[in-house]
Scaffold this active site. Structure first.
Site, PDB file in Angstrom:
ATOM      1  N   ASN A 287     -53.712  55.284  16.018  1.00  0.00           N
ATOM      2  CA  ASN A 287     -54.514  56.330  15.378  1.00  0.00           C
ATOM      3  C   ASN A 287     -54.770  57.510  16.304  1.00  0.00           C
ATOM      4  O   ASN A 287     -55.689  58.293  16.074  1.00  0.00           O
ATOM      5  CB  ASN A 287     -55.856  55.728  14.927  1.00  0.00           C
ATOM      6  N   GLU A 288     -53.961  57.654  17.364  1.00  0.00           N
ATOM      7  CA  GLU A 288     -54.225  58.677  18.384  1.00  0.00           C
ATOM      8  C   GLU A 288     -54.441  60.072  17.811  1.00  0.00           C
ATOM      9  O   GLU A 288     -55.327  60.807  18.240  1.00  0.00           O
ATOM     10  CB  GLU A 288     -53.075  58.740  19.408  1.00  0.00           C
TER      11      GLU A 288
ATOM     12  N   GLY B 191     -54.391  51.493  21.643  1.00  0.00           N
ATOM     13  CA  GLY B 191     -53.926  50.672  22.770  1.00  0.00           C
ATOM     14  C   GLY B 191     -53.959  49.183  22.448  1.00  0.00           C
ATOM     15  O   GLY B 191     -53.166  48.402  22.991  1.00  0.00           O
TER      16      GLY B 191
ATOM     17  N   LEU C 147     -57.586  52.018  24.652  1.00  0.00           N
ATOM     18  CA  LEU C 147     -58.022  52.582  25.930  1.00  0.00           C
ATOM     19  C   LEU C 147     -59.534  52.633  25.986  1.00  0.00           C
ATOM     20  O   LEU C 147     -60.183  52.957  24.994  1.00  0.00           O
ATOM     21  CB  LEU C 147     -57.508  54.017  26.116  1.00  0.00           C
TER      22      LEU C 147
HETATM   23  C1  LIG Z   1     -48.166  67.922  24.843  1.00  0.00           C
HETATM   24  C2  LIG Z   1     -48.260  66.988  26.003  1.00  0.00           C
HETATM   25  C3  LIG Z   1     -48.276  65.566  25.546  1.00  0.00           C
HETATM   26  C4  LIG Z   1     -48.538  64.669  26.711  1.00  0.00           C
HETATM   27  C5  LIG Z   1     -48.803  63.309  26.224  1.00  0.00           C
HETATM   28  C6  LIG Z   1     -49.217  62.496  27.370  1.00  0.00           C
HETATM   29  C7  LIG Z   1     -50.076  61.550  27.244  1.00  0.00           C
HETATM   30  C8  LIG Z   1     -50.721  61.222  25.958  1.00  0.00           C
HETATM   31  C9  LIG Z   1     -52.198  61.363  25.984  1.00  0.00           C
HETATM   32  C10 LIG Z   1     -52.978  60.433  25.533  1.00  0.00           C
HETATM   33  C11 LIG Z   1     -52.474  59.147  24.958  1.00  0.00           C
HETATM   34  C12 LIG Z   1     -53.541  58.193  25.075  1.00  0.00           C
HETATM   35  C13 LIG Z   1     -53.302  56.964  24.264  1.00  0.00           C
HETATM   36  C14 LIG Z   1     -54.392  56.457  23.688  1.00  0.00           C
HETATM   37  C15 LIG Z   1     -54.429  55.151  23.048  1.00  0.00           C
HETATM   38  C16 LIG Z   1     -55.847  54.657  22.815  1.00  0.00           C
HETATM   39  O1  LIG Z   1     -56.040  53.497  22.860  1.00  0.00           O
HETATM   40  S1  LIG Z   1     -57.137  55.737  22.547  1.00  0.00           S
HETATM   41  C17 LIG Z   1     -58.520  54.701  22.046  1.00  0.00           C
HETATM   42  C18 LIG Z   1     -58.511  54.606  20.575  1.00  0.00           C
HETATM   43  N1  LIG Z   1     -59.437  53.603  20.118  1.00  0.00           N
HETATM   44  C19 LIG Z   1     -60.118  53.754  19.004  1.00  0.00           C
HETATM   45  O2  LIG Z   1     -60.004  54.759  18.318  1.00  0.00           O
HETATM   46  C20 LIG Z   1     -61.045  52.634  18.635  1.00  0.00           C
HETATM   47  C21 LIG Z   1     -62.429  53.095  18.601  1.00  0.00           C
HETATM   48  N2  LIG Z   1     -63.360  52.002  18.260  1.00  0.00           N
HETATM   49  C22 LIG Z   1     -63.521  51.572  16.994  1.00  0.00           C
HETATM   50  O3  LIG Z   1     -62.923  52.015  16.044  1.00  0.00           O
HETATM   51  C23 LIG Z   1     -64.542  50.475  16.815  1.00  0.00           C
HETATM   52  O4  LIG Z   1     -65.362  50.416  17.962  1.00  0.00           O
HETATM   53  C24 LIG Z   1     -63.940  49.074  16.558  1.00  0.00           C
HETATM   54  C25 LIG Z   1     -62.917  48.703  17.610  1.00  0.00           C
HETATM   55  C26 LIG Z   1     -63.291  49.037  15.155  1.00  0.00           C
HETATM   56  C27 LIG Z   1     -65.082  48.018  16.596  1.00  0.00           C
HETATM   57  O5  LIG Z   1     -66.099  48.387  15.699  1.00  0.00           O
HETATM   58  P1  LIG Z   1     -67.566  47.750  15.867  1.00  0.00           P
HETATM   59  O6  LIG Z   1     -68.370  48.285  14.727  1.00  0.00           O
HETATM   60  O7  LIG Z   1     -67.469  46.285  16.041  1.00  0.00           O
HETATM   61  O8  LIG Z   1     -68.094  48.311  17.272  1.00  0.00           O
HETATM   62  P2  LIG Z   1     -68.719  49.745  17.562  1.00  0.00           P
HETATM   63  O9  LIG Z   1     -67.891  50.810  16.961  1.00  0.00           O
HETATM   64  O10 LIG Z   1     -70.168  49.721  17.209  1.00  0.00           O
HETATM   65  O11 LIG Z   1     -68.547  49.859  19.142  1.00  0.00           O
HETATM   66  C28 LIG Z   1     -69.369  49.102  20.042  1.00  0.00           C
HETATM   67  C29 LIG Z   1     -69.489  49.859  21.347  1.00  0.00           C
HETATM   68  O12 LIG Z   1     -68.184  49.996  21.937  1.00  0.00           O
HETATM   69  C30 LIG Z   1     -67.915  51.379  22.187  1.00  0.00           C
HETATM   70  N3  LIG Z   1     -66.476  51.610  22.027  1.00  0.00           N
HETATM   71  C31 LIG Z   1     -65.725  51.368  20.952  1.00  0.00           C
HETATM   72  N4  LIG Z   1     -64.434  51.677  21.178  1.00  0.00           N
HETATM   73  C32 LIG Z   1     -64.369  52.134  22.435  1.00  0.00           C
HETATM   74  C33 LIG Z   1     -63.304  52.621  23.254  1.00  0.00           C
HETATM   75  N5  LIG Z   1     -62.025  52.672  22.827  1.00  0.00           N
HETATM   76  N6  LIG Z   1     -63.600  53.014  24.504  1.00  0.00           N
HETATM   77  C34 LIG Z   1     -64.868  52.958  24.968  1.00  0.00           C
HETATM   78  N7  LIG Z   1     -65.925  52.513  24.232  1.00  0.00           N
HETATM   79  C35 LIG Z   1     -65.675  52.105  22.991  1.00  0.00           C
HETATM   80  C36 LIG Z   1     -68.746  52.114  21.144  1.00  0.00           C
HETATM   81  O13 LIG Z   1     -68.965  53.428  21.554  1.00  0.00           O
HETATM   82  C37 LIG Z   1     -70.009  51.279  21.155  1.00  0.00           C
HETATM   83  O14 LIG Z   1     -70.710  51.629  22.339  1.00  0.00           O
HETATM   84  P3  LIG Z   1     -72.320  51.590  22.411  1.00  0.00           P
HETATM   85  O15 LIG Z   1     -72.820  52.421  21.273  1.00  0.00           O
HETATM   86  O16 LIG Z   1     -72.638  52.192  23.748  1.00  0.00           O
HETATM   87  O17 LIG Z   1     -72.658  50.142  22.287  1.00  0.00           O
END
Ligand SMILES: CCCCC/C=C\C/C=C\CC/C=C/CC(=O)SCCNC(=O)CCNC(=O)[C@H](O)C(C)(C)COP(=O)(O)OP(=O)(O)OC[C@H]1O[C@@H](n2cnc3c(N)ncnc32)[C@H](O)[C@@H]1OP(=O)(O)O
Length: 303
Positions: free
Chosen positions: A178-179, A154, A109
């Site tokens: 990893n949520e 996601g 996401l």
């Molecule tokens: C009790 C009631 C229950 C109700 C339940 C109802 C609903 C449930 C609620 C929620 C469920 C939601 C489900 C979620 C699923 C998801 O997908 S959450 C997102 C999780 N993603 C991550 O944890 C990944 C995070 N990112 C990383 O680990 C790394 O970025 C990477 C992918 C491994 C890449 O590493 P790399 O070193 O190449 O890059 P950088 O880390 O330097 O990142 C560059 C740049 O990109 C930005 N960024 C990274 N990931 C995201 C992201 N997911 N969204 C937005 N932006 C992201 C990062 O901040 C850097 O930005 P910059 O510094 O501005 O350049």
């Protein structure tokens, strides 16, 4: 897409994705590098590049939303449209989904879509996520994920919606849900997809611990079907595709539907409630604070 039996396979779009794409290049067709005839023409949009090969009936779909292919509302919408376009073209029987961004398949996401946004935006965003999952999970085409980078949360769900997964053998390319480590909870349909792939006990452990598996462990637990050297991901995905396409379409499609329909129906029955749960959950002050802190940590990690 209509099956021979007349069963409609993928749900129709409940979104109006076109409205988002005014002013984008979606639908533009351009010759692929070194390409000539129709079979080598690319189409796609700003964030999804489609390289169709009419001769084989296989299209390569590349995510290109730099830097990390975070699933922004625009990317979700463009993916749905590209998928629908290929499904409606009888030339195509399979899609290889891969990343055009180095080292990352998909970061999951786009957290900026749910951090500091109003409930209406979060709802629109979550509906787009549901729509993509439903479309991919029930697609009548063969979907093979060629995972050429990190694949958390996601991103993992996108890969799990495919029929088969090939992962590049690089310890940095971890995959999983990893949520919990972000202080959020995978919704039931993500959990169901996980359980359908790796079983109940393994999901129970991996979901609670927020495990991100390196390639060898991902293979062992059954999250991916093959782990190969990075330069062989594409060719292996093509070989896998050939294996799946060797089966008559109607038999494979009906079997896929039989295996996946109950899981998809569960979301279809409670889509609105799922959206409301998501919105009320992510809009809580405490959850907003954890998401902000997580995003900040990601930004500071750089360099
Ligand atoms: C009790 C009631 C229950 C109700 C339940 C109802 C609903 C449930 C609620 C929620 C469920 C939601 C489900 C979620 C699923 C998801 O997908 S959450 C997102 C999780 N993603 C991550 O944890 C990944 C995070 N990112 C990383 O680990 C790394 O970025 C990477 C992918 C491994 C890449 O590493 P790399 O070193 O190449 O890059 P950088 O880390 O330097 O990142 C560059 C740049 O990109 C930005 N960024 C990274 N990931 C995201 C992201 N997911 N969204 C937005 N932006 C992201 C990062 O901040 C850097 O930005 P910059 O510094 O501005 O350049």
């Amino acid at each position: 897409m209509a099956l021979a039996s007349g069963v409609r396979f993928a749900p129709r779009a409940l979104l109006r994705p076109w409205a988002l794409l005014r002013g984008t290049t979606l639908g533009r067709t351009e010759p692929a590098a070194g390409g000539g005839g129709d079979g080598a023409r690319r189409f796609g949009s700003q964030r999804v590049l489609v390289e169709p090969d009419a001769a084989s009936g296989v299209a390569v779909m590349k995510l290109r939303n730099p830097p990390v292919n975070a699933l922004s509302l625009e990317l979700l919408t463009e993916l749905v449209i590209s998928l629908e376009k290929l499904e409606n073209d009888k030339t195509f029987r399979g899609i290889i989904l891969t990343s055009d961004c180095p080292r990352v398949f998909c970061a999951g996401l786009d957290l900026t879509e749910i951090c500091g946004r109003n409930p209406a935006h979060c709802a629109e965003y979550w509906k787009a996520m549901q729509e993509l999952w439903l479309r991919m999970y029930l697609s009548s085409l063969v979907l093979v994920a060629a995972i050429n980078g990190a694949c958390p949360a996601g991103g993992c769900i996108i890969a799990l919606s495919c029929d088969c997964r090939v992962l590049a053998d690089n310890p940095k390319y971890r995959i999983g849900l990893n949520e919990t480590l972000l202080g959020i909870i995978a919704p039931f349909w993500l959990k169901d997809t996980y359980v359908n792939t790796i079983g109940h006990r393994a999901s129970e452990q991996a979901l609670q611990l927020g495990s991100l598996f390196p390639p060898a462990e991902a293979l062992q637990v059954g999250l991916v079907d093959q782990v190969v050297p990075e330069d062989q991901v594409q060719s292996t995905a093509l070989s896998e595709m050939a294996r799946w396409l060797a089966v008559p379409d109607h038999a494979r499609q009906l079997t896929k539907n039989m295996m996946r329909k109950a899981t998809a129906d569960r979301l279809l029955r409670q889509r609105d409630a799922d959206t409301q749960n998501f919105v009320s959950f992510v809009c809580r002050d405490s959850i907003q604070k954890s998401l902000q802190a997580y995003l900040e940590k990601l930004r500071q990690r750089k360099g």
